[in-house]
Design a protein around this motif. Structure first.
Motif, mmCIF file in Angstrom:
data_model
loop_
_atom_site.group_PDB
_atom_site.id
_atom_site.type_symbol
_atom_site.label_atom_id
_atom_site.label_comp_id
_atom_site.label_asym_id
_atom_site.label_seq_id
_atom_site.Cartn_x
_atom_site.Cartn_y
_atom_site.Cartn_z
ATOM 1 N N GLU A 95 -8.125 8.074 -6.566
ATOM 2 C CA GLU A 95 -7.470 7.106 -5.643
ATOM 3 C C GLU A 95 -8.260 7.799 -4.660
ATOM 4 O O GLU A 95 -8.181 8.246 -3.895
ATOM 5 C CB GLU A 95 -5.870 6.229 -5.482
ATOM 6 C CG GLU A 95 -5.596 5.907 -6.504
ATOM 7 C CD GLU A 95 -3.730 5.863 -6.158
ATOM 8 O OE1 GLU A 95 -3.514 6.297 -5.296
ATOM 9 O OE2 GLU A 95 -3.389 5.991 -7.867
ATOM 10 N N LYS A 96 -8.728 6.065 -3.289
ATOM 11 C CA LYS A 96 -9.125 6.446 -2.215
ATOM 12 C C LYS A 96 -7.904 6.702 -1.302
ATOM 13 O O LYS A 96 -6.697 6.804 -1.712
ATOM 14 C CB LYS A 96 -9.773 5.466 -2.122
ATOM 15 C CG LYS A 96 -10.972 4.707 -2.836
ATOM 16 C CD LYS A 96 -11.661 2.808 -1.830
ATOM 17 C CE LYS A 96 -10.343 2.092 -1.864
ATOM 18 N NZ LYS A 96 -11.287 0.962 -1.747
ATOM 19 N N LYS B 107 2.746 7.555 -9.071
ATOM 20 C CA LYS B 107 1.579 7.781 -10.018
ATOM 21 C C LYS B 107 2.280 7.191 -11.176
ATOM 22 O O LYS B 107 1.308 6.997 -12.050
ATOM 23 C CB LYS B 107 1.286 8.838 -10.151
ATOM 24 C CG LYS B 107 0.619 9.865 -9.251
ATOM 25 C CD LYS B 107 -0.415 8.888 -8.178
ATOM 26 C CE LYS B 107 -1.040 9.985 -6.621
ATOM 27 N NZ LYS B 107 -1.836 9.413 -6.483
ATOM 28 N N ASP C 103 0.576 -0.939 -0.007
ATOM 29 C CA ASP C 103 0.023 0.110 -0.524
ATOM 30 C C ASP C 103 0.421 1.001 0.059
ATOM 31 O O ASP C 103 1.104 2.644 -0.681
ATOM 32 C CB ASP C 103 -1.105 -0.007 1.620
ATOM 33 C CG ASP C 103 -1.706 -0.877 1.154
ATOM 34 O OD1 ASP C 103 -2.781 -1.360 -0.162
ATOM 35 O OD2 ASP C 103 -2.844 -1.333 2.205
ATOM 36 N N ASN D 31 -9.074 0.408 -5.061
ATOM 37 C CA ASN D 31 -7.783 1.256 -5.872
ATOM 38 C C ASN D 31 -7.270 -0.143 -6.232
ATOM 39 O O ASN D 31 -6.580 -1.000 -6.334
ATOM 40 C CB ASN D 31 -6.576 1.319 -4.550
ATOM 41 C CG ASN D 31 -7.204 2.938 -3.825
ATOM 42 O OD1 ASN D 31 -8.214 4.188 -4.126
ATOM 43 N ND2 ASN D 31 -6.704 3.756 -2.990
ATOM 44 N N SER E 63 -9.308 2.673 -9.428
ATOM 45 C CA SER E 63 -8.399 4.121 -9.635
ATOM 46 C C SER E 63 -8.181 4.183 -10.659
ATOM 47 O O SER E 63 -7.963 5.307 -11.176
ATOM 48 C CB SER E 63 -7.712 4.050 -8.050
ATOM 49 O OG SER E 63 -6.951 3.174 -8.231
ATOM 50 N N GLU E 64 -7.203 3.482 -11.052
ATOM 51 C CA GLU E 64 -6.707 3.332 -12.249
ATOM 52 C C GLU E 64 -7.670 4.417 -13.437
ATOM 53 O O GLU E 64 -6.887 4.769 -14.121
ATOM 54 C CB GLU E 64 -6.099 2.693 -12.964
ATOM 55 C CG GLU E 64 -4.673 2.553 -14.093
ATOM 56 C CD GLU E 64 -3.358 1.308 -14.353
ATOM 57 O OE1 GLU E 64 -2.752 1.744 -14.287
ATOM 58 O OE2 GLU E 64 -4.645 0.750 -14.398
ATOM 59 N N ASN F 110 -7.855 4.936 3.511
ATOM 60 C CA ASN F 110 -8.919 4.305 2.460
ATOM 61 C C ASN F 110 -10.243 5.012 2.645
ATOM 62 O O ASN F 110 -10.860 4.925 1.464
ATOM 63 C CB ASN F 110 -8.732 3.475 1.485
ATOM 64 C CG ASN F 110 -6.829 3.971 0.953
ATOM 65 O OD1 ASN F 110 -6.612 4.753 1.878
ATOM 66 N ND2 ASN F 110 -5.952 3.141 0.723
ATOM 67 N N TYR G 11 2.736 1.783 -3.573
ATOM 68 C CA TYR G 11 2.090 2.234 -4.624
ATOM 69 C C TYR G 11 1.068 3.697 -4.325
ATOM 70 O O TYR G 11 1.632 4.381 -5.032
ATOM 71 C CB TYR G 11 0.771 1.057 -4.513
ATOM 72 C CG TYR G 11 -0.525 1.420 -5.583
ATOM 73 C CD1 TYR G 11 -0.896 1.209 -6.731
ATOM 74 C CD2 TYR G 11 -2.167 2.650 -5.289
ATOM 75 C CE1 TYR G 11 -1.335 1.328 -7.603
ATOM 76 C CE2 TYR G 11 -3.095 2.913 -6.025
ATOM 77 C CZ TYR G 11 -2.438 2.216 -6.901
ATOM 78 O OH TYR G 11 -3.049 2.149 -8.036
ATOM 79 N N GLU G 12 1.166 4.449 -3.384
ATOM 80 C CA GLU G 12 0.792 5.372 -2.904
ATOM 81 C C GLU G 12 1.823 6.695 -3.432
ATOM 82 O O GLU G 12 1.910 7.118 -3.328
ATOM 83 C CB GLU G 12 0.643 5.970 -1.245
ATOM 84 C CG GLU G 12 -0.898 5.193 -1.083
ATOM 85 C CD GLU G 12 -0.937 4.755 0.676
ATOM 86 O OE1 GLU G 12 -0.068 5.736 1.144
ATOM 87 O OE2 GLU G 12 -2.296 4.581 1.006
#
Length: 242
Positions: A158-159, A55, A48, A125, A152-153, A188, A51-52
């Protein structure tokens, strides 16, 4: 009154630890008798976080993130270092295991019942290809319409960004106070939905603590998968009686 129920995907509609554990034990047979819960939790936390951080969603970046999330978790929990080829083998096996996931019988039954009286949706997400693979394995399209699923993509948001929840509210054509969101992430799912004015159930089956500075803003906390199906059944029966 709740008129629509929207779900997170990973670790909400299916237990993500199951395919993860099967993949680890297939690729790393030395862990066949190990309890891998701590490894999974760390893997999920690192995943997680990484990923955050970016981008960028190209294949090279995804492969690098995949290597980092497993190698860091393995090194911290078991003090072993992984080669890229071992991580690639795990990812291939993990993808295979994700294609075998399914809804539990109890959850599938209550969702089918709810679909007759509620609008249902999903906000998740993740990468579109990966999330669609899971959705197809769960055969969720037989219960939830394609147009009620936001990845999300695809959306570019995104949340916990409330705009995702606002967009879903427009799709479902309901007021925020009539919408319920269920997910396992406090940040999220709970915060994101609450910021948009939704009701929320925190599906805290990993029994995480509320982050520092957070509060019990959720409407219900659920700690077990069987409890989720029971609570949804109660919600469904309550609406039938109205």
């Amino acid at each position: 009154m709740i008129k629509a129920v929207v779900f997170d995907l990973d670790d909400t509609l299916y237990q993500q630890e199951v395919p993860f554990t099967k993949a680890i034990k297939k690729v790393f047979p030395q862990f066949i008798k190990e309890d891998l819960t701590d490894l999974f939790k760390l893997f999920r936390t690192i995943s997680d976080h990484l990923y955050e951080q970016t981008k960028q969603k190209d294949a090279e970046t995804v492969r690098a993130l995949n290597y980092q999330r497993l190698s860091k978790a393995m090194e911290e929990i078991f003090r072993i270092q992984l080669t890229e080829s071992l991580v690639d083998s795990f990812e291939a096996e993990y993808t295979q295991q994700l294609q075998q996931i399914c809804l539990t019988d109890s959850l599938k039954s209550v969702l089918q019942d709810m679909a007759e009286n509620y609008e249902l949706g999903i906000i998740t997400n993740g990468y579109t290809k990966r999330q669609n693979l899971k959705l197809n394995a769960l055969e969720i399209n037989k219960i939830i319409p394609f147009e009620n699923i936001l990845i999300s993509e695809n959306v570019g948001i995104e949340k916990p960004d409330r705009r995702l929840f606002d967009q879903m509210a427009q799709i479902l054509k309901n007021e925020p106070k009539e919408l319920l969101y269920i997910g396992d992430s406090y940040k999220n799912d709970v915060l994101g939905a609450k910021q948009a004015g939704w009701q929320t159930w925190w599906f805290n089956h990993q029994q995480r603590k509320i982050p520092k500075g957070g509060a019990e803003i959720y409407d219900k906390e659920i700690q077990h998968f069987d409890e989720l199906a029971k609570e949804l059944t109660l919600l469904f029966n309550l609406k039938k009686e109205c």
